[in-house]
Design a protein around this motif. Structure first.
Motif, PDB file in Angstrom:
ATOM      1  N   ALA A 203       0.727  -1.234   0.082  1.00  0.00           N
ATOM      2  CA  ALA A 203       0.137  -0.149   0.003  1.00  0.00           C
ATOM      3  C   ALA A 203       0.924   1.262   0.060  1.00  0.00           C
ATOM      4  CB  ALA A 203      -0.970  -0.016   1.207  1.00  0.00           C
ATOM      5  N   GLY A 204       2.030   1.358   0.444  1.00  0.00           N
ATOM      6  CA  GLY A 204       3.178   2.395   0.317  1.00  0.00           C
ATOM      7  C   GLY A 204       3.166   2.841   1.898  1.00  0.00           C
ATOM      8  N   LYS A 205       3.042   1.840   2.831  1.00  0.00           N
ATOM      9  CA  LYS A 205       3.249   2.238   4.137  1.00  0.00           C
ATOM     10  C   LYS A 205       4.683   2.086   4.252  1.00  0.00           C
ATOM     11  CE  LYS A 205       1.168  -1.396   6.039  1.00  0.00           C
ATOM     12  NZ  LYS A 205       1.182  -2.117   4.606  1.00  0.00           N
ATOM     13  N   SER A 206       5.508   1.279   4.117  1.00  0.00           N
ATOM     14  CA  SER A 206       6.908   1.123   4.466  1.00  0.00           C
ATOM     15  C   SER A 206       7.641   2.221   3.777  1.00  0.00           C
ATOM     16  CB  SER A 206       7.501  -0.411   4.260  1.00  0.00           C
ATOM     17  OG  SER A 206       7.012  -1.484   4.987  1.00  0.00           O
ATOM     18  N   THR A 207       7.305   2.616   2.461  1.00  0.00           N
ATOM     19  CA  THR A 207       7.951   3.618   1.828  1.00  0.00           C
ATOM     20  C   THR A 207       7.705   4.778   2.412  1.00  0.00           C
ATOM     21  OG1 THR A 207       7.330   2.360  -0.137  1.00  0.00           O
ATOM     22  CG2 THR A 207       8.095   4.731  -0.586  1.00  0.00           C
ATOM     23  N   THR A 208       6.475   5.106   2.838  1.00  0.00           N
ATOM     24  CA  THR A 208       6.385   6.323   3.804  1.00  0.00           C
ATOM     25  C   THR A 208       7.280   6.414   4.878  1.00  0.00           C
ATOM     26  OG1 THR A 208       4.192   6.494   2.931  1.00  0.00           O
ATOM     27  CG2 THR A 208       4.553   7.752   4.886  1.00  0.00           C
ATOM     28  N   MET A 209       7.351   5.185   5.709  1.00  0.00           N
ATOM     29  CA  MET A 209       8.028   5.212   6.874  1.00  0.00           C
ATOM     30  C   MET A 209       9.750   5.661   6.382  1.00  0.00           C
ATOM     31  SD  MET A 209       6.269   4.523   9.566  1.00  0.00           S
ATOM     32  CE  MET A 209       6.877   3.455  10.819  1.00  0.00           C
ATOM     33  N   LYS A 210       9.915   4.939   5.325  1.00  0.00           N
ATOM     34  CA  LYS A 210      11.522   5.300   5.119  1.00  0.00           C
ATOM     35  C   LYS A 210      11.595   6.857   4.866  1.00  0.00           C
ATOM     36  CE  LYS A 210      12.155   0.663   2.982  1.00  0.00           C
ATOM     37  NZ  LYS A 210      12.550   0.073   1.722  1.00  0.00           N
ATOM     38  N   MET A 211      10.522   7.425   4.129  1.00  0.00           N
ATOM     39  CA  MET A 211      11.092   8.933   3.990  1.00  0.00           C
ATOM     40  C   MET A 211      10.836   9.585   5.324  1.00  0.00           C
ATOM     41  SD  MET A 211       8.864   9.590   0.326  1.00  0.00           S
ATOM     42  CE  MET A 211       7.490   8.839   0.778  1.00  0.00           C
ATOM     43  N   VAL A 212       9.971   9.255   6.200  1.00  0.00           N
ATOM     44  CA  VAL A 212       9.887   9.753   7.584  1.00  0.00           C
ATOM     45  C   VAL A 212      11.131   9.643   8.484  1.00  0.00           C
ATOM     46  CG1 VAL A 212       8.600  10.093   9.652  1.00  0.00           C
ATOM     47  CG2 VAL A 212       7.259   9.813   7.676  1.00  0.00           C
ATOM     48  N   GLY A 213      11.722   8.569   8.083  1.00  0.00           N
ATOM     49  CA  GLY A 213      12.916   8.344   8.761  1.00  0.00           C
ATOM     50  C   GLY A 213      14.165   8.533   8.321  1.00  0.00           C
TER      51      GLY A 213
ATOM     52  N   VAL B 178       4.566   6.272  15.803  1.00  0.00           N
ATOM     53  CA  VAL B 178       4.543   6.089  14.496  1.00  0.00           C
ATOM     54  C   VAL B 178       4.635   4.623  13.926  1.00  0.00           C
ATOM     55  CG1 VAL B 178       4.390   6.778  12.044  1.00  0.00           C
ATOM     56  CG2 VAL B 178       4.731   8.479  13.775  1.00  0.00           C
ATOM     57  N   LEU B 179       3.275   4.093  13.529  1.00  0.00           N
ATOM     58  CA  LEU B 179       3.469   2.684  13.394  1.00  0.00           C
ATOM     59  C   LEU B 179       2.550   2.085  12.036  1.00  0.00           C
ATOM     60  CD1 LEU B 179       0.746   0.450  14.329  1.00  0.00           C
ATOM     61  CD2 LEU B 179       1.479   2.201  16.428  1.00  0.00           C
ATOM     62  N   THR B 180       3.193   1.256  11.263  1.00  0.00           N
ATOM     63  CA  THR B 180       2.594   0.752  10.267  1.00  0.00           C
ATOM     64  C   THR B 180       2.155  -0.707  10.510  1.00  0.00           C
ATOM     65  OG1 THR B 180       4.330  -0.390   9.348  1.00  0.00           O
ATOM     66  CG2 THR B 180       4.174   1.721   8.663  1.00  0.00           C
ATOM     67  N   THR B 181       0.818  -1.049  10.092  1.00  0.00           N
ATOM     68  CA  THR B 181       0.474  -2.495  10.408  1.00  0.00           C
ATOM     69  C   THR B 181      -0.995  -2.875   9.421  1.00  0.00           C
ATOM     70  OG1 THR B 181      -0.657  -3.997  12.166  1.00  0.00           O
ATOM     71  CG2 THR B 181      -1.583  -1.494  11.856  1.00  0.00           C
ATOM     72  N   HIS B 182      -1.042  -4.071   9.107  1.00  0.00           N
ATOM     73  CA  HIS B 182      -2.160  -4.590   8.305  1.00  0.00           C
ATOM     74  C   HIS B 182      -2.970  -5.482   9.300  1.00  0.00           C
ATOM     75  CE1 HIS B 182       1.173  -7.719   7.305  1.00  0.00           C
ATOM     76  NE2 HIS B 182       0.066  -8.160   7.877  1.00  0.00           N
TER      77      HIS B 182
ATOM     78  N   ASN C 270      18.600   5.983  22.638  1.00  0.00           N
ATOM     79  CA  ASN C 270      19.066   7.346  22.237  1.00  0.00           C
ATOM     80  C   ASN C 270      17.790   8.233  22.753  1.00  0.00           C
ATOM     81  OD1 ASN C 270      17.282   6.611  20.156  1.00  0.00           O
ATOM     82  ND2 ASN C 270      17.875   8.082  18.779  1.00  0.00           N
ATOM     83  N   ASP C 271      16.945   7.642  23.389  1.00  0.00           N
ATOM     84  CA  ASP C 271      15.709   8.600  23.813  1.00  0.00           C
ATOM     85  C   ASP C 271      14.991   9.478  22.975  1.00  0.00           C
ATOM     86  OD1 ASP C 271      15.977   7.971  26.964  1.00  0.00           O
ATOM     87  OD2 ASP C 271      17.616   9.426  26.949  1.00  0.00           O
ATOM     88  N   PRO C 272      14.502   8.663  21.757  1.00  0.00           N
ATOM     89  CA  PRO C 272      13.986   9.365  20.709  1.00  0.00           C
ATOM     90  C   PRO C 272      12.846  10.056  21.029  1.00  0.00           C
ATOM     91  CG  PRO C 272      13.231   7.030  20.678  1.00  0.00           C
ATOM     92  CD  PRO C 272      14.287   7.185  21.848  1.00  0.00           C
ATOM     93  N   ARG C 273      12.515  11.339  20.277  1.00  0.00           N
ATOM     94  CA  ARG C 273      11.422  12.027  20.384  1.00  0.00           C
ATOM     95  C   ARG C 273      10.241  11.222  19.554  1.00  0.00           C
ATOM     96  NH1 ARG C 273      11.690  17.704  19.816  1.00  0.00           N
ATOM     97  NH2 ARG C 273       9.273  17.449  19.605  1.00  0.00           N
ATOM     98  N   ILE C 274      10.735  10.547  18.511  1.00  0.00           N
ATOM     99  CA  ILE C 274       9.613   9.738  17.665  1.00  0.00           C
ATOM    100  C   ILE C 274      10.228   8.322  17.506  1.00  0.00           C
ATOM    101  CG2 ILE C 274       8.477   9.459  15.628  1.00  0.00           C
ATOM    102  CD1 ILE C 274       9.228  12.480  15.282  1.00  0.00           C
ATOM    103  N   LEU C 275       9.136   7.257  17.788  1.00  0.00           N
ATOM    104  CA  LEU C 275       9.561   6.056  17.762  1.00  0.00           C
ATOM    105  C   LEU C 275       8.878   5.467  16.211  1.00  0.00           C
ATOM    106  CD1 LEU C 275      11.037   3.435  18.606  1.00  0.00           C
ATOM    107  CD2 LEU C 275       9.063   2.799  19.951  1.00  0.00           C
ATOM    108  N   LEU C 276       9.583   5.023  15.363  1.00  0.00           N
ATOM    109  CA  LEU C 276       9.169   4.429  14.055  1.00  0.00           C
ATOM    110  C   LEU C 276       8.757   2.907  14.216  1.00  0.00           C
ATOM    111  CD1 LEU C 276      10.745   6.669  11.340  1.00  0.00           C
ATOM    112  CD2 LEU C 276       8.642   6.970  12.505  1.00  0.00           C
ATOM    113  N   LEU C 277       7.613   2.403  14.073  1.00  0.00           N
ATOM    114  CA  LEU C 277       7.640   0.873  14.113  1.00  0.00           C
ATOM    115  C   LEU C 277       6.970   0.304  12.737  1.00  0.00           C
ATOM    116  CD1 LEU C 277       6.282   1.988  17.300  1.00  0.00           C
ATOM    117  CD2 LEU C 277       7.328  -0.187  17.669  1.00  0.00           C
ATOM    118  N   ASP C 278       7.465  -0.470  12.092  1.00  0.00           N
ATOM    119  CA  ASP C 278       7.106  -1.092  10.908  1.00  0.00           C
ATOM    120  C   ASP C 278       6.628  -2.420  10.757  1.00  0.00           C
ATOM    121  OD1 ASP C 278       6.494  -1.416   8.242  1.00  0.00           O
ATOM    122  OD2 ASP C 278       8.691  -1.003   7.443  1.00  0.00           O
TER     123      ASP C 278
END
Length: 313
Positions: free
Chosen positions: A47-57, A195-199, A158-166
């Motif tokens: 659907a484009g979820k992981s691609t979006t996460m790579k740009m955000v990351g 921020v997480l992606t899931t199906h 690293n005490d992140p402000r945002i955690l990305l979970l794919d």
């Protein structure tokens, strides 16, 4: 209102395909994520979820559109952004030659943290992940759920402000999923933006304050899980089975019951405000299902309507 930590405006990612038009993996996504929010991207594979996460990351550049992460452009300030993010990839990529504690310590050193700080944070994160007794165990000795919790702990070094979970719980059994959900709830309570992606529809319903449903790179719907269910489904759903060879034949006789009827390969869904009343109407019409079930509507029903039935039409 605090400024969003992520802002995407008409975000596009295109890939060149020899002899064909460009393939649009992400096709004009626009969304915002508030600090401390748990935000989800829900959609089928591809659907484009992981691609979006790579740009955000900040590990993949965008083709067009605007993207801001923590007030910075990821195409220009990639290293600065990555230093303030935690990332949990779809596949665990832990170092199998190291034990659990060493995986955390070494990763902390990659961020330039002093050795003493890395030791302290490794102990804290092992406790957070409920892995204190596995600190000296090699990665290959850990179960799938333990590896996933260790990967999340590593993303927090690293005490992140945002955690990305794919796809954080892909392949885990139900018990391991619920343990992992509990750890993520605790992170959210601390104020970490997730921020997480899931199906997995139940996962999105459990974890997300707000989400977007994505299909073929485009947003099909956006809102809270509850608002999406109210907008795209009914209060309850009646599931009836007449046998895989009879469902299609019986379906026309269910028309007019509830709001709408949807035929799936193994069952028929009747969307209604009152599922029990809908079942009574079915039996009054002389129909006897092999099995019947009345349940509340879920994000799975929203998903089927937005990415399944609408595409067939």
């Amino acid at each position: 209102m605090p400024a969003p930590v992520i802002t995407a405006d008409n975000l596009v990612k295109a890939y060149k395909v020899k002899g064909k038009p460009d393939f649009l993996a992400v096709d004009g996504l626009s969304f915002e994520v508030a600090p401390g929010e748990s935000f989800g991207l829900l959609g089928p594979n591809g659907a484009g979820k992981s691609t979006t996460m790579k740009m955000v990351g900040a590990v993949s550049t965008r083709t067009s559109g605007d993207l801001s992460i923590l007030g910075l452009d990821p195409d220009r300030y990639g290293p600065e952004i990555r230093s303030r993010l935690g990332v949990v990839p779809q596949q665990d990529n832990l170092d199998g030659e190291l034990n659990a504690r060493e995986n955390l310590y070494i990763y902390g050193r990659y961020f330039g943290l002093p050795g003493k700080v890395c030791h302290q944070k490794a102990d804290e994160l092992l406790a957070f992940a409920q892995l204190e007794d596995k600190a000296k165990s090699k990665v290959e000795q850990l179960s799938g759920g333990m590896k996933r919790r260790l990967t999340i702990a590593r993303g927090l070094i690293n005490d992140p402000r945002i955690l990305l979970l794919d796809e954080p719980t892909t392949g885990l059994d139900p018990q391991a999923r619920h343990v992992l959900w509990d750890r993520l709830f605790r992170l959210k309570e601390r104020g970490t933006t997730l921020v997480l992606t899931t199906h997995y529809m139940d996962e999105a319903e459990q974890l997300c304050d707000r989400l977007i449903v994505v299909d073929k790179g485009r947003i099909m719907a956006e809102g809270t899980p509850a608002s999406l269910i109210r907008e795209h489904s009914s209060r309850e759903v009646l599931e009836v089975r007449f046998g895989s060879d009879r469902n299609e034949q019986v379906a026309p006789q269910l028309e007019g019951i509830g709001d709408r009827v949807e035929v799936l390969p193994d069952r028929i869904l009747v969307y209604a405000n009152d599922g029990e009343a809908a079942l009574e109407t079915v039996t009054h019409r002389g129909l006897t299902p092999i099995t019947s079930l009345v349940r509340r509507s879920s994000l799975e029903d929203v998903f089927l309507r937005l990415t399944g039935r609408s595409l067939i039409e």
